[in-house]
Design a protein around this motif. Structure first.
Motif, mmCIF file in Angstrom:
data_model
loop_
_atom_site.group_PDB
_atom_site.id
_atom_site.type_symbol
_atom_site.label_atom_id
_atom_site.label_comp_id
_atom_site.label_asym_id
_atom_site.label_seq_id
_atom_site.Cartn_x
_atom_site.Cartn_y
_atom_site.Cartn_z
ATOM 1 N N UNK A 1 -3.940 -3.946 -6.880
ATOM 2 C CA UNK A 1 -4.130 -5.370 -6.619
ATOM 3 C C UNK A 1 -3.706 -6.193 -7.812
ATOM 4 N N UNK B 1 -12.388 -8.158 5.089
ATOM 5 C CA UNK B 1 -11.865 -9.006 4.015
ATOM 6 C C UNK B 1 -11.835 -10.467 4.461
ATOM 7 N N UNK C 1 -13.150 -8.888 -5.049
ATOM 8 C CA UNK C 1 -12.441 -8.347 -3.881
ATOM 9 C C UNK C 1 -13.243 -7.244 -3.209
ATOM 10 N N UNK D 1 -10.818 -2.836 7.603
ATOM 11 C CA UNK D 1 -10.879 -3.456 6.286
ATOM 12 C C UNK D 1 -10.386 -4.897 6.292
ATOM 13 N N UNK E 1 -25.287 -30.049 -2.948
ATOM 14 C CA UNK E 1 -25.277 -30.702 -4.255
ATOM 15 C C UNK E 1 -24.909 -32.172 -4.117
ATOM 16 N N UNK F 1 -21.425 -27.400 -1.997
ATOM 17 C CA UNK F 1 -20.801 -28.705 -2.182
ATOM 18 C C UNK F 1 -21.602 -29.782 -1.463
ATOM 19 N N UNK G 1 0.838 -1.204 0.000
ATOM 20 C CA UNK G 1 0.000 0.000 0.000
ATOM 21 C C UNK G 1 0.868 1.248 0.000
ATOM 22 N N UNK H 1 -16.645 -13.530 -5.043
ATOM 23 C CA UNK H 1 -15.335 -13.674 -5.679
ATOM 24 C C UNK H 1 -14.668 -12.313 -5.814
ATOM 25 N N UNK I 1 -20.490 -15.771 -7.060
ATOM 26 C CA UNK I 1 -19.851 -14.861 -8.017
ATOM 27 C C UNK I 1 -19.608 -13.496 -7.389
ATOM 28 N N UNK J 1 -10.309 -16.707 -12.836
ATOM 29 C CA UNK J 1 -11.728 -16.696 -13.163
ATOM 30 C C UNK J 1 -11.950 -17.173 -14.598
ATOM 31 N N UNK K 1 -4.690 -6.895 9.360
ATOM 32 C CA UNK K 1 -4.604 -6.361 7.995
ATOM 33 C C UNK K 1 -4.776 -7.527 7.037
ATOM 34 N N UNK K 2 -5.019 -7.175 5.768
ATOM 35 C CA UNK K 2 -5.289 -8.216 4.772
ATOM 36 C C UNK K 2 -4.047 -9.084 4.540
ATOM 37 N N UNK L 1 -27.881 -34.205 -3.213
ATOM 38 C CA UNK L 1 -28.783 -34.379 -4.350
ATOM 39 C C UNK L 1 -28.178 -35.337 -5.361
#
Lengths: 186, 440
Positions: free
Chosen positions: A61, B268, B340, B264, B286, B283, A55, B338, B335, A69, B439-440, B289
């Motif tokens: 990123x 995250x 960020x 943050x 499904x 998972x 940062x 996914x 989706x 993906x 932190x991330x 099933x």
């Protein structure tokens, strides 16, 4: 070390300027300052991950998730195509009373293809974004660089950075509290 | 890491907390909701209408699943000695305050089965004279006879006591351990919590699995699925993670976790867990099933047939609901998570967590509510039963909402009341520094 004379720069062009720092705080603030000064093509080398350094350096990123993906989507479609081609198109055969093609009973195929190609996408994307493989890198020309795995912190500003000015950048790095600043030959 | 070095001072504005006290309001709302749901329970018993009584089970299971999920999250964090979630753990510990009240709220379900004169109101196997399709009764049903060693009222009640014994003991003990550490700052409490969690995870896993078998799977007791307990675990922990996000963001916005405490990095990491448990839920659901579909054995497939197809063919409303779960409870959150930015931007994370909680309720509804009702065998209906509709007559939805709000009111009251007794974050936890500097 003095600025390279005409003769040395003819022999070996300068690739960038390397500055070494003693601890994580110093390199953190150095990266902040370099980023604020408007440099873009610079990189830091530390013996351990310094949190927040990306940062401070103003790094965006990683683009690798996009490759993951796309790989995953491709795998999902490919897996379904395989199942449809084999079971419904090329050799239609009823097995266990199941439909010739359905996304459900052969789901492990599409699922595994999704994961496989997502993993390939990640690996390939990582290589691509890191410009790997690289068999030669100028930072290793620095005699002290092996200490980047021990107790030294390095920052390199590349010559191709638009803001790069041979003497100004050298002086700028010296002012940031670097213990040593050197020219890196190409 | 010693206890002294690990204390963090909390800004005064944060520690005191701002905003009004809603706990009394929550309690009143809870009682109103529960009274209305209680009316449903008694009305169901007097009219022999199971659907009204199921509302109580649905409302209770929703909050109970969140509680069980929170218990799991806390214990998993302890076992891994995780640093970052320590300040989130404290909020979930307040959630666990509701566990003993949830145990109390289960009692009406047993009472109404035992004393209303209609024992098959909720679990039809409790009523030996309950008539099954084809003219048999539960008592003469070979499948029931074979299962009666497990599925009988005495053992059922004993198991309920054991399940809640495990859940309430762990919830109260983990709360006590964490709150005592707050006072004396002794690190031995952290060790104790870790050892307790190591055993507690196994105990809770068994309790949650068998509770799902008893309370939900035995609603259609002919059916069996070994994945069912895992489904309940996956749904619970996913719902609890979403609830943790919502609780923390609300507390951040009203200032208790403000000032950068819930940062943050926490968002995250919680978002990543939400994504992981979204995939895990999909998972498991499904797989259940998929295995039943592929094995194609009638005693297993009927459960899905009831929930997929209308009598006259084609998808029933339940079938559309299942498709809805696939696309809205899995694909869209998957989706979305996914990305960020979904994980770090407060409003987006809040939205997707609320979305997941809502569909978690739909998931429970889909699993609990469909019920076979015995009818005459005719040419038009050779099955001898009909499946209850998604919405019976509207009153059932009213009772559902009443039970949800009622049990929820009690949970919120317990949460808010617990929140007053202790610091907003565990300031003397040995891991508090890494949690605050997450932190991330």
């Amino acid at each position: 070390m003095n600025a390279p004379t005409e003769t040395t720069s003819e022999k070996k062009r300068v690739w960038g300027i390397i500055a070494s720092f003693e601890n994580a705080q110093d390199i953190y603030h150095a990266c902040e300052n370099i980023h604020q000064a408007g440099y873009e093509k610079f990189d830091s080398y530390t013996p351990f991950p310094v949190h927040g350094l990306e940062k401070a350096s103003g790094l965006k990123r990683s683009k690798v998730p996009i490759f993951t993906f796309i790989g995953g989507i491709t795998g999902f479609i490919l897996g379904n195509l395989i199942v449809w081609y084999m079971g419904d198109f090329d050799y239609p055969l009823i097995v266990g009373g199941k439909p010739l093609y359905s996304p459900i009973f052969p789901f492990p195929v599409t699922y595994e293809m999704t994961i496989l190609l997502a993993a390939f996408g990640t690996l390939g994307g990582m290589f691509l974004m890191n410009l790997l493989p690289q068999y030669y890198h100028p930072v290793f020309n620095h005699p002290d660089f092996k200490n980047a795995t021990d107790d030294r912190f390095f920052v390199v500003i590349q010559r191709k950075d638009p803001k790069f000015e041979m003497n100004e950048t050298f002086g700028f790095l010296e002012k940031l509290g670097a213990t040593s600043v050197d020219y890196l030959p190409e | 890491m010693s206890a002294d070095s690990a204390s963090v001072t909390v800004p005064e504005a944060v520690a005191s907390g701002k905003g009004k006290d809603f706990s009394t309001i929550a309690l009143i709302v809870g009682f109103i909701g529960l009274s209305l749901a209680g009316v449903g329970l008694l009305l169901g018993a007097s009219q022999h209408n199971s659907r009204y009584a199921m509302s109580w089970l649905l409302g209770l299971s929703f909050w109970l699943s969140l509680g069980i999920g929170m218990l799991f999250l806390i214990m998993i964090w302890y076992v891994f000695d995780a640093g970052w979630p320590v300040i989130i753990r404290r909020q979930l510990e307040h959630g666990l305050a509701a566990m003993k009240w949830l145990a109390l709220l289960f009692i009406p379900l047993i009472l109404v089965s035992l004393f209303s004169g209609y024992p098959g109101l909720i679990w039809k196997w409790m009523d030996p004279s309950y008539s099954l399709p084809g003219g048999e009764t539960v008592a003469s049903d070979v499948l029931y006879q074979a299962k009666s060693g497990y599925l009988n009222v005495g053992f059922f009640i004993a198991r309920v006591v054991v399940y809640f014994g495990v859940l309430v003991f762990l919830a109260e003990r983990l709360r006590k351990v964490s709150f005592t550490m707050e006072q004396d700052g002794d690190v031995k409490w952290a060790r104790q919590a870790r050892i307790l969690s190591a055993f507690g995870i196994i105990a809770t896993a068994l309790a949650a699995t068998f509770a799902a078998f008893d309370w939900f799977m035995s609603l259609s007791y002919h059916w069996f699925s070994t994945m069912y307990g895992v489904w309940f675990f996956a749904a619970s922990i996913r719902g609890a993670t979403a609830a943790a996000v919502i609780i923390c963001i609300l507390m951040m916005q009203n200032g208790r976790l403000g000032g950068g405490l819930f940062n943050r990095g926490h968002r995250y990491l919680l978002g990543c867990m939400l994504l992981a448990f979204t995939v895990f839920w999909a998972y498991i659901v499904f797989s259940q099933y998929f295995l039943i579909y592929n094995a194609n054995i009638p005693e297993e497939t009927y459960w899905f047939n009831d929930r997929l197809f209308a009598l006259e063919g084609g998808l029933s409303a339940w079938g559309w609901m299942l498709l809805g779960l696939v696309f809205f409870h899995f694909l869209f959150p998957f989706l979305n998570l996914l990305w960020y930015k979904t994980k770090v931007i407060t409003s987006r994370l809040m939205f997707i967590s609320a979305w997941i909680i809502v569909f978690h309720l739909v998931d429970l509804y889909y699993n609990i509510i469909p019920r076979q009702k015995t009818v005459e065998i005719t040419d038009a209906n050779p099955m001898g039963y009909v499946v209850s509709p998604v919405i019976y007559n509207g009153l059932d939805i009213v009772f559902d909402l009443a039970a949800l709000v009622g049990v929820g009111g009690i949970c919120v009251w317990a949460f808010l009341r617990s929140m007053k007794t202790v610091e907003v974050i565990p300031i003397r936890d040995p891991r508090i520094e890494s949690a605050v500097n997450c932190h991330e």
